[in-house]
Scaffold this motif. Structure first.
Motif, PDB file in Angstrom:
ATOM      1  N   SER A 196       0.848  -1.182   0.000  1.00 51.07           N
ATOM      2  CA  SER A 196       0.000   0.000   0.000  1.00 51.07           C
ATOM      3  C   SER A 196       0.891   1.242   0.000  1.00 51.07           C
ATOM      4  CB  SER A 196      -0.884   0.013   1.250  1.00 51.07           C
ATOM      5  OG  SER A 196      -0.094   0.145   2.415  1.00 51.07           O
ATOM      6  N   ALA A 197       0.292   2.417  -0.186  1.00 48.51           N
ATOM      7  CA  ALA A 197       1.063   3.657  -0.189  1.00 48.51           C
ATOM      8  C   ALA A 197       1.748   3.865   1.163  1.00 48.51           C
ATOM      9  CB  ALA A 197       0.151   4.834  -0.514  1.00 48.51           C
ATOM     10  N   LYS A 234     -15.111  -5.996  -5.538  1.00 49.48           N
ATOM     11  CA  LYS A 234     -14.137  -5.010  -6.008  1.00 49.48           C
ATOM     12  C   LYS A 234     -12.719  -5.544  -5.911  1.00 49.48           C
ATOM     13  CE  LYS A 234     -16.726  -0.795  -4.843  1.00 49.48           C
ATOM     14  NZ  LYS A 234     -16.681   0.488  -4.099  1.00 49.48           N
ATOM     15  N   LYS A 235     -11.921  -5.229  -6.943  1.00 49.62           N
ATOM     16  CA  LYS A 235     -10.486  -5.435  -6.850  1.00 49.62           C
ATOM     17  C   LYS A 235      -9.866  -4.086  -6.542  1.00 49.62           C
ATOM     18  CE  LYS A 235      -6.380  -7.323  -9.100  1.00 49.62           C
ATOM     19  NZ  LYS A 235      -5.808  -7.957 -10.310  1.00 49.62           N
ATOM     20  N   LEU A 236      -9.191  -3.988  -5.404  1.00 50.74           N
ATOM     21  CA  LEU A 236      -8.638  -2.731  -4.937  1.00 50.74           C
ATOM     22  C   LEU A 236      -7.313  -2.421  -5.618  1.00 50.74           C
ATOM     23  CD1 LEU A 236      -9.400  -3.190  -1.124  1.00 50.74           C
ATOM     24  CD2 LEU A 236     -10.865  -2.216  -2.903  1.00 50.74           C
ATOM     25  N   ASP A 237      -6.831  -1.189  -5.426  1.00 49.78           N
ATOM     26  CA  ASP A 237      -5.588  -0.763  -6.070  1.00 49.78           C
ATOM     27  C   ASP A 237      -4.394  -1.603  -5.632  1.00 49.78           C
ATOM     28  OD1 ASP A 237      -6.968   1.191  -7.389  1.00 49.78           O
ATOM     29  OD2 ASP A 237      -6.414   2.815  -6.013  1.00 49.78           O
ATOM     30  N   ASN A 238      -4.444  -2.159  -4.406  1.00 49.71           N
ATOM     31  CA  ASN A 238      -3.335  -2.982  -3.923  1.00 49.71           C
ATOM     32  C   ASN A 238      -3.462  -4.440  -4.346  1.00 49.71           C
ATOM     33  OD1 ASN A 238      -5.455  -3.783  -2.314  1.00 49.71           O
ATOM     34  ND2 ASN A 238      -4.552  -3.077  -0.391  1.00 49.71           N
ATOM     35  N   GLY A 239      -4.447  -4.730  -5.231  1.00 46.70           N
ATOM     36  CA  GLY A 239      -4.585  -6.081  -5.769  1.00 46.70           C
ATOM     37  C   GLY A 239      -5.469  -6.993  -4.954  1.00 46.70           C
ATOM     38  N   HIS A 292      -8.785  -6.418 -13.960  1.00 49.48           N
ATOM     39  CA  HIS A 292      -8.581  -4.988 -13.762  1.00 49.48           C
ATOM     40  C   HIS A 292      -9.044  -4.574 -12.373  1.00 49.48           C
ATOM     41  CE1 HIS A 292     -12.932  -4.268 -14.031  1.00 49.48           C
ATOM     42  NE2 HIS A 292     -12.938  -5.171 -14.999  1.00 49.48           N
ATOM     43  N   ASN A 293      -8.532  -3.431 -11.899  1.00 50.09           N
ATOM     44  CA  ASN A 293      -8.997  -2.882 -10.633  1.00 50.09           C
ATOM     45  C   ASN A 293     -10.408  -2.325 -10.795  1.00 50.09           C
ATOM     46  OD1 ASN A 293      -6.523  -3.504  -9.539  1.00 50.09           O
ATOM     47  ND2 ASN A 293      -5.704  -1.431  -9.698  1.00 50.09           N
ATOM     48  N   GLY A 294     -11.136  -2.249  -9.687  1.00 47.18           N
ATOM     49  CA  GLY A 294     -12.490  -1.729  -9.722  1.00 47.18           C
ATOM     50  C   GLY A 294     -13.513  -2.829  -9.496  1.00 47.18           C
TER      51      GLY A 294
END
Length: 398
Positions: free
Chosen positions: A20-21, A160-165, A147-149
């Motif tokens: 994550s960030a 949902k697939k989050l930005d961190n996979g 894909h994410n989203g």
């Protein structure tokens, strides 16, 4: 200075694209905490990555000097292991550190610089973030390439697939599903050589090891929250006193309110092992209403259920060894070779063939982020066992 376990885990997660960030910032801060300015990647001219690697190796060697990063067979003197194991660990960590920080600091480059070499012929790459999602209607989504989203809708729940996979199940508009609405069941399964994490609709976090699965409703309704698993799964259950969380694994029926525990229920293991890290869990045998075999676990205990349904409880378990897989490690503590090879087979998606009778035990640890050859080389340092990789098969001999 010792390199903390969580920093090693962050390096492993970065290479799998799971940071994550916040975790990236933590890893960046750790790297720049080295007060030797020569180790800062941005100060290194293009083309001198080898010099950087050498300097980082020296720093890591100093950091590891006090660590117990060695792999030794039980009863074999440690002096045979210390130098090779430390060197191997430095190589493992260094490849991840160099990759991360060169990619981080050379933002102007069109192509990120990856120092890790391709997998040589006759070797096998480690597993990674791979899983398949099977929806209620039988449709299949390959999660590692999705894909994410929003991947789909299951009733009033978004998948949902989050930005961190990672995968999360979220109620649409925050509404609590009505009890009379249809229940949709999904299954997430990892292949051999895969692992994955999902957050269920109640907030429970789930980690799946290789060759594992979890079947669950997309929204929990009724008196309890029920899921079924195979393989090995770690849970951090969201607390809800009015709706107990129940896990079925083989003949084991596990009930909790909110707690952290690991279940190992692989078909090729002789027992289903439920290990409690915090909270409390109740273990019973499915279809035994008399509850004579029911056990209640406290933190630091493990319930072991045989295939016939007998339950025993072990105290003072080694949680570091049990949770090593989740932390990106192989940890062995007087572990027999066949048990080790079962773990290796699942993570590297390989088959094992035994040419000789092998009954030795090993103690030590190594990252799961290596090619299989590096793990086998560590074991071979005992001079008690030898390995040969033939395609997707590892042949074991004395």
């Amino acid at each position: 200075m010792n390199i903390p376990d969580h920093i090693q885990n962050l390096i492993s997660k970065y290479e799998q694209g799971l940071l994550s960030a916040t975790e990236k910032k933590e890893l960046d801060n750790w790297y720049h905490s080295f007060d030797d300015q020569q180790t800062v990647v941005s100060d290194v001219p293009q083309g001198s990555e080898d010099e950087l690697a050498e300097r980082m190796a020296v720093r890591l060697q100093e950091s590891l000097a006090a660590d117990e990063e060695r792999l030794e067979p039980t009863g074999v003197p440690a002096r045979k292991w210390r130098t090779p194991a430390a060197a191997a660990l430095i190589f493992i960590l260094l490849s991840g550190v160099i990759y991360y920080f060169i990619q981080l600091d050379n933002t102007a480059a069109q192509q990120p610089l990856v120092l890790s070499a391709p997998v040589p012929a006759g070797d096998v790459a480690p597993g990674g973030n791979k899983a398949i999602l099977t929806l209620d209607d039988g449709s299949v989504i390959v999660l590692d390439s999705a894909h994410n989203g929003i991947l789909g809708e299951q009733g009033d729940v978004d998948v949902k697939k989050l930005d961190n996979g990672l995968i999360a199940y979220q109620n649409q508009d925050g509404n609590i599903p009505a009890a009379e609405e249809k229940i949709f069941y999904n299954t997430i399964s990892t292949p051999r050589g895969g692992e994955y994490q999902v957050t269920l609709s109640d907030g429970t976090k789930v980690w799946l090891n290789a060759a594992s699965s979890i079947r669950f409703p997309t929204a929990f309704r009724g008196a309890d929250r029920q899921v079924q698993i195979t393989g090995e799964v770690y849970f951090e259950v969201a607390h809800n006193e009015t709706q107990p969380f129940k896990v079925t694994a083989g003949k084991s029926a596990i009930e909790v309110l909110g707690t952290h525990f690991n279940v190992n229920a692989y078909d090729d293991e002789v027992q289903v092992r439920t290990s409690l890290l915090e909270g409390s869990v109740k273990i019973a045998v499915i279809d035994q209403p008399d509850q004579q075999q029911m056990k209640i676990l406290k933190p630091g205990q493990q319930a072991r259920m045989t295939r016939s349904g007998r339950i025993s409880v072990v105290n003072n378990i080694d949680t570091e060894e049990i949770m090593a897989w989740k932390n990106g490690l192989f940890v062995f503590k007087s572990t027999d070779l066949r048990s080790i090879m079962r773990q290796i087979a699942r993570w590297y998606d390989i088959d094992i063939e035994y040419k000789d009778n092998v009954g030795m035990q090993f103690t030590g640890q190594i990252t799961r982020n290596n090619n299989v050859s590096k793990v086998l080389e560590m074991l071979e340092l005992t001079e008690e066992v030898k390995f040969r990789v033939a395609g997707k098969k590892v042949i074991v001999a004395r």
